[in-house]
Design an enzyme around this catalytic site. Structure first.
Site, mmCIF file in Angstrom:
data_model
loop_
_atom_site.group_PDB
_atom_site.id
_atom_site.type_symbol
_atom_site.label_atom_id
_atom_site.label_comp_id
_atom_site.label_asym_id
_atom_site.label_seq_id
_atom_site.Cartn_x
_atom_site.Cartn_y
_atom_site.Cartn_z
ATOM 1 N N ASP A 77 18.211 0.967 -36.673
ATOM 2 C CA ASP A 77 18.177 0.866 -35.218
ATOM 3 C C ASP A 77 17.152 -0.221 -34.897
ATOM 4 O O ASP A 77 16.782 -1.010 -35.762
ATOM 5 C CB ASP A 77 17.789 2.232 -34.608
ATOM 6 C CG ASP A 77 18.220 2.379 -33.157
ATOM 7 O OD1 ASP A 77 17.547 1.785 -32.293
ATOM 8 O OD2 ASP A 77 19.213 3.059 -32.880
ATOM 9 N N VAL A 117 15.248 13.922 -34.027
ATOM 10 C CA VAL A 117 15.898 14.945 -33.207
ATOM 11 C C VAL A 117 17.334 15.085 -33.681
ATOM 12 O O VAL A 117 18.101 14.120 -33.658
ATOM 13 C CB VAL A 117 15.854 14.590 -31.706
ATOM 14 C CG1 VAL A 117 16.670 15.601 -30.898
ATOM 15 C CG2 VAL A 117 14.414 14.561 -31.204
ATOM 16 N N ALA A 157 22.240 12.564 -33.827
ATOM 17 C CA ALA A 157 20.806 12.646 -34.120
ATOM 18 C C ALA A 157 20.174 11.304 -33.800
ATOM 19 O O ALA A 157 20.871 10.311 -33.564
ATOM 20 C CB ALA A 157 20.566 13.007 -35.587
ATOM 21 N N LYS A 158 18.873 11.265 -33.773
ATOM 22 C CA LYS A 158 18.143 10.002 -33.608
ATOM 23 C C LYS A 158 16.726 10.200 -34.124
ATOM 24 O O LYS A 158 16.195 11.321 -34.104
ATOM 25 C CB LYS A 158 18.096 9.583 -32.130
ATOM 26 C CG LYS A 158 17.945 8.085 -31.931
ATOM 27 C CD LYS A 158 19.254 7.360 -32.224
ATOM 28 C CE LYS A 158 19.192 5.889 -31.874
ATOM 29 N NZ LYS A 158 20.506 5.243 -32.022
ATOM 30 N N GLY A 159 16.113 9.137 -34.574
ATOM 31 C CA GLY A 159 14.753 9.229 -35.083
ATOM 32 C C GLY A 159 13.968 7.979 -34.778
ATOM 33 O O GLY A 159 14.518 6.976 -34.304
#
Length: 411
Positions: A142, A56, A101-103
């Site tokens: 992460d 995202v 953002a992050k995934g």
């Protein structure tokens, strides 16, 4: 309340304090892009397995989007959306030139071999390589991922775009990673805690700390707090929880945890119920594990005077209200744990310049950024007569809103 609802609630409260135009508010809340891909790989036994990957990209008004990639069985669109939004405000609070953002991939990394993890990472990179980039979206490690994961992403991305070390941060130092990056989030927690305590005429020395989570962030925070004279009296991880009112020997605990893959069985403290850790008598509580651990069911029993949110979204809004009424001061996640992304920014700068900093410079710059960010948040608290969480959110949202308008946004 799930993470996305809670994050959006905090955003809307800050937007109201700032008096944002309703159309601009809606624009800031909606993600720039949401990516969902299927990742099918051959397992070591020859069978095929499929996993769903997400990325995202929330906002790029202030620079390339930035955020980690996590491998965890509970990764889902709501969680990734919430964390991407938090990254937008976090990078703005830290005042580094990034968006958010992050995934993640919905998988259990502990059930996959190293070769299976590599294949999964490479397939995921193949699916998103044309949507990330040095000046577009820069991933990082992460939960469930590490520097090796970033090395695989770098290598796979470079097959399509040429050698590009700045496309990810949190890499091995041998591939352009920054010195001091492993300790950065934990060191940032230390600097942020020092700034908060100094506001009340206190220092780290002599304070009693309880830390939930003894992974990368929690263990580094514990080690650095101990070195600064603080007393870490209780910690927990997925294997259990231990307590020693006289202070745990963090160096020995880290050695035990490394050799035994967890703190369970450590003889330098007494085993306690992990569910009781958050309510232990202490001065400073540092949740450094998963989100939502402090909620309406346990908030009334928390005895800490200060809470430093080293984890993302560890405190539910209902608990926030309870703790606020009790006079507990909470340093919010988008400030407290921003040390990692700040040193990621330093790594990116070093990669682009082709010039490596020594560790002393990295740590000194990190202290400057964390201390300045705390001062900026306190100024917003005074301006808007709000608590630290709303001070941080109004600071971050205001900076993103200003950048969006300056770039030509029209109602």
């Amino acid at each position: 309340m799930n993470a996305l609802a809670a994050t959006s609630r905090n955003f809307k409260q800050s937007a109201k304090l700032l008096g944002l135009d309703s159309k601009l508010e809606k624009s800031l809340l909606i993600p720039f892009r949401e990516i969902k891909v299927e990742c099918t790989i051959p397992k070591d036994d020859g069978t095929l397995a499929s996993y769903v990957g997400f990325r995202v990209q929330h906002d790029n008004a202030r620079g390339p989007m930035k955020g980690g990639i996590r491998y965890h069985q509970e990764v889902d669109p709501d969680e990734v959306n919430a964390l991407a939004q938090l990254m937008t405000w976090k990078t703005a609070v830290a005042n580094i030139p990034y968006g958010g953002a992050k995934g993640g991939i919905g998988c259990s990394p502990g059930d996959l071999s190293k070769s299976e993890l590599e294949r999964l990472t490479r397939v995921f990179t193949q699916k998103i390589h044309d949507l990330i980039g040095i000046h577009t979206d820069v991933p990082a490690p992460d939960m469930g991922t590490n520097s090796q994961t970033m090395a695989w992403i770098l290598d796979e991305y470079s097959k399509f775009h040429g050698y590009s070390p700045a496309v990810v941060t949190g890499k091995p130092v041998d591939l352009g990673g920054s010195l001091g990056r492993d300790a950065a989030t934990g060191r940032g927690v230390l600097f942020a805690t020092e700034a908060l305590l100094a506001e009340h005429g206190k220092g780290i020395a002599g304070q009693r700390f309880v830390i939930q989570g003894f992974g990368n962030v929690g263990s580094w925070a514990a080690q650095l707090i101990r070195e600064a004279g603080g007393k870490v009296i209780a910690v927990s991880d997925v294997t259990g929880a231990i307590k020693n009112v006289n202070g745990l020997d963090i160096a020995q605990l880290m050695k035990h945890s490394s050799e035994n893959r967890g703190i369970k069985g450590f003889h330098g403290g007494d085993a306690i119920d992990p569910s009781a850790l958050l309510t232990e008598e202490c001065d400073v509580l540092i949740p450094a594990a998963l989100g939502g651990v402090i909620n309406k069911d346990n908030a009334n029993d928390i005895k800490a005077k200060y809470i430093i949110e080293a984890a993302n979204h560890p405190t539910d809004p209902e608990a926030d209200e309870i703790l606020s009424k009790k006079g507990v001061l909470i340093l919010p996640d988008i400030l407290a744990n921003s040390g990692g992304v700040t040193v990621s920014y330093f790594e990116w700068v070093q990669n682009i310049q082709g010039f490596m900093w020594d560790e002393e410079k990295v740590n000194a710059e990190l202290r400057t950024y964390m201390t300045r960010a705390f001062g900026d948040v306190k100024q917003m608290c005074r301006s808007h007569n709000c608590d630290l969480r709303m001070g941080a959110f109004t600071l971050g949202v205001n900076r993103v809103a200003r950048a969006t308008v300056l770039r030509g946004w029209e109602a």
